[in-house]
Motif scaffolding. Structure first.
Motif, PDB file in Angstrom:
ATOM      1  N   HIS A 186       0.843  -1.199   0.000  1.00 26.62           N
ATOM      2  CA  HIS A 186       0.000   0.000   0.000  1.00 26.62           C
ATOM      3  C   HIS A 186       0.876   1.245   0.000  1.00 26.62           C
ATOM      4  O   HIS A 186       0.618   2.202   0.730  1.00 26.62           O
ATOM      5  CB  HIS A 186      -0.946  -0.031   1.204  1.00 26.62           C
ATOM      6  N   HIS A 187       1.898   1.227  -0.831  1.00 26.23           N
ATOM      7  CA  HIS A 187       2.862   2.325  -0.909  1.00 26.23           C
ATOM      8  C   HIS A 187       2.474   3.271  -2.029  1.00 26.23           C
ATOM      9  O   HIS A 187       1.938   2.865  -3.053  1.00 26.23           O
ATOM     10  CB  HIS A 187       4.263   1.765  -1.172  1.00 26.23           C
ATOM     11  N   VAL A 189       2.282   7.877  -3.068  1.00 24.44           N
ATOM     12  CA  VAL A 189       2.046   9.237  -2.599  1.00 24.44           C
ATOM     13  C   VAL A 189       0.552   9.543  -2.505  1.00 24.44           C
ATOM     14  O   VAL A 189       0.140  10.337  -1.662  1.00 24.44           O
ATOM     15  CB  VAL A 189       2.699  10.260  -3.557  1.00 24.44           C
ATOM     16  N   PHE A 190      -0.223   8.878  -3.336  1.00 21.67           N
ATOM     17  CA  PHE A 190      -1.652   9.185  -3.396  1.00 21.67           C
ATOM     18  C   PHE A 190      -2.434   8.337  -2.398  1.00 21.67           C
ATOM     19  O   PHE A 190      -2.112   7.169  -2.161  1.00 21.67           O
ATOM     20  CB  PHE A 190      -2.186   8.957  -4.815  1.00 21.67           C
ATOM     21  N   GLU A 191      -3.487   8.922  -1.872  1.00 20.90           N
ATOM     22  CA  GLU A 191      -4.312   8.248  -0.874  1.00 20.90           C
ATOM     23  C   GLU A 191      -4.903   6.949  -1.418  1.00 20.90           C
ATOM     24  O   GLU A 191      -4.959   5.943  -0.719  1.00 20.90           O
ATOM     25  CB  GLU A 191      -5.415   9.191  -0.375  1.00 20.90           C
ATOM     26  N   PHE A 192      -5.351   6.945  -2.673  1.00 18.44           N
ATOM     27  CA  PHE A 192      -5.950   5.732  -3.226  1.00 18.44           C
ATOM     28  C   PHE A 192      -4.932   4.588  -3.329  1.00 18.44           C
ATOM     29  O   PHE A 192      -5.305   3.420  -3.239  1.00 18.44           O
ATOM     30  CB  PHE A 192      -6.613   5.994  -4.587  1.00 18.44           C
ATOM     31  N   GLU A 193      -3.654   4.903  -3.486  1.00 12.46           N
ATOM     32  CA  GLU A 193      -2.631   3.854  -3.518  1.00 12.46           C
ATOM     33  C   GLU A 193      -2.505   3.191  -2.145  1.00 12.46           C
ATOM     34  O   GLU A 193      -2.370   1.975  -2.031  1.00 12.46           O
ATOM     35  CB  GLU A 193      -1.273   4.423  -3.919  1.00 12.46           C
ATOM     36  N   LYS A 194      -2.542   4.020  -1.124  1.00 16.26           N
ATOM     37  CA  LYS A 194      -2.448   3.491   0.240  1.00 16.26           C
ATOM     38  C   LYS A 194      -3.715   2.702   0.609  1.00 16.26           C
ATOM     39  O   LYS A 194      -3.641   1.686   1.282  1.00 16.26           O
ATOM     40  CB  LYS A 194      -2.216   4.627   1.224  1.00 16.26           C
ATOM     41  N   ARG A 195      -4.847   3.158   0.133  1.00 16.54           N
ATOM     42  CA  ARG A 195      -6.124   2.515   0.459  1.00 16.54           C
ATOM     43  C   ARG A 195      -6.303   1.202  -0.316  1.00 16.54           C
ATOM     44  O   ARG A 195      -6.624   0.171   0.269  1.00 16.54           O
ATOM     45  CB  ARG A 195      -7.267   3.480   0.150  1.00 16.54           C
ATOM     46  N   GLU A 196      -6.079   1.231  -1.616  1.00 21.99           N
ATOM     47  CA  GLU A 196      -6.385   0.079  -2.471  1.00 21.99           C
ATOM     48  C   GLU A 196      -5.223  -0.897  -2.605  1.00 21.99           C
ATOM     49  O   GLU A 196      -5.447  -2.089  -2.821  1.00 21.99           O
ATOM     50  CB  GLU A 196      -6.808   0.568  -3.856  1.00 21.99           C
ATOM     51  N   ASP A 251       5.671   6.383   1.202  1.00 18.28           N
ATOM     52  CA  ASP A 251       5.314   7.130   0.002  1.00 18.28           C
ATOM     53  C   ASP A 251       6.133   6.711  -1.217  1.00 18.28           C
ATOM     54  O   ASP A 251       5.607   6.605  -2.323  1.00 18.28           O
ATOM     55  CB  ASP A 251       5.494   8.634   0.224  1.00 18.28           C
TER      56      ASP A 251
END
Length: 119
Positions: A14-15, A17-24, A70
């Motif tokens: 879940h790495h 910079v964007f929130e959706f990358e961390k979430r999905e 990130d």
């Protein structure tokens, strides 16, 4: 030093910079090359005398799957530190692949390769 390579370690992390990358999350791949003197292990034929790459791969997979960061630069350094934790490893080359990076273009992969060695 000899070269021991493990290529294509795959895990969902879940790495990014964007929130959706961390979430999905998304698939990351890691390639490792280790500088190791394998003569002792070759002579003894004993796993205790070399790097246990099964244990190493499990630790790298866990590093990808946990503690989101990130940047792939940070992830690559984390993996290099794991490789160098074994005192028999003189140097390591780590490549982190992020094939589904959020880029507005057609591409096949984003990859960062770092080389780290003992001081």
């Amino acid at each position: 030093m000899d070269r021991l390579a493990v290529v294509g370690i795959e895990a969902v992390g879940h790495h990014g910079v964007f929130e959706f990358e961390k979430r999905e999350g998304q698939v990351f791949r890691a390639d490792l090359v280790l500088g190791v003197d394998t003569r002792t292990a070759a002579g003894s034929d004993d796993l205790q005398d070399t790097v246990d790459y099964g244990t190493l791969v499990a630790a790298v997979k866990q590093a990808i799957e946990h503690d989101p960061v990130d940047l792939i630069e940070t992830l690559a350094q984390r993996i290099a530190d794991i490789c160098l934790a074994d005192p028999r490893v003189g140097w390591t080359e780590v490549t982190v692949h992020k094939p589904d990076a959020p880029i507005e273009a057609t591409f096949s992969d984003v990859a960062l390769t770092i080389h780290r060695s003992r001081p």
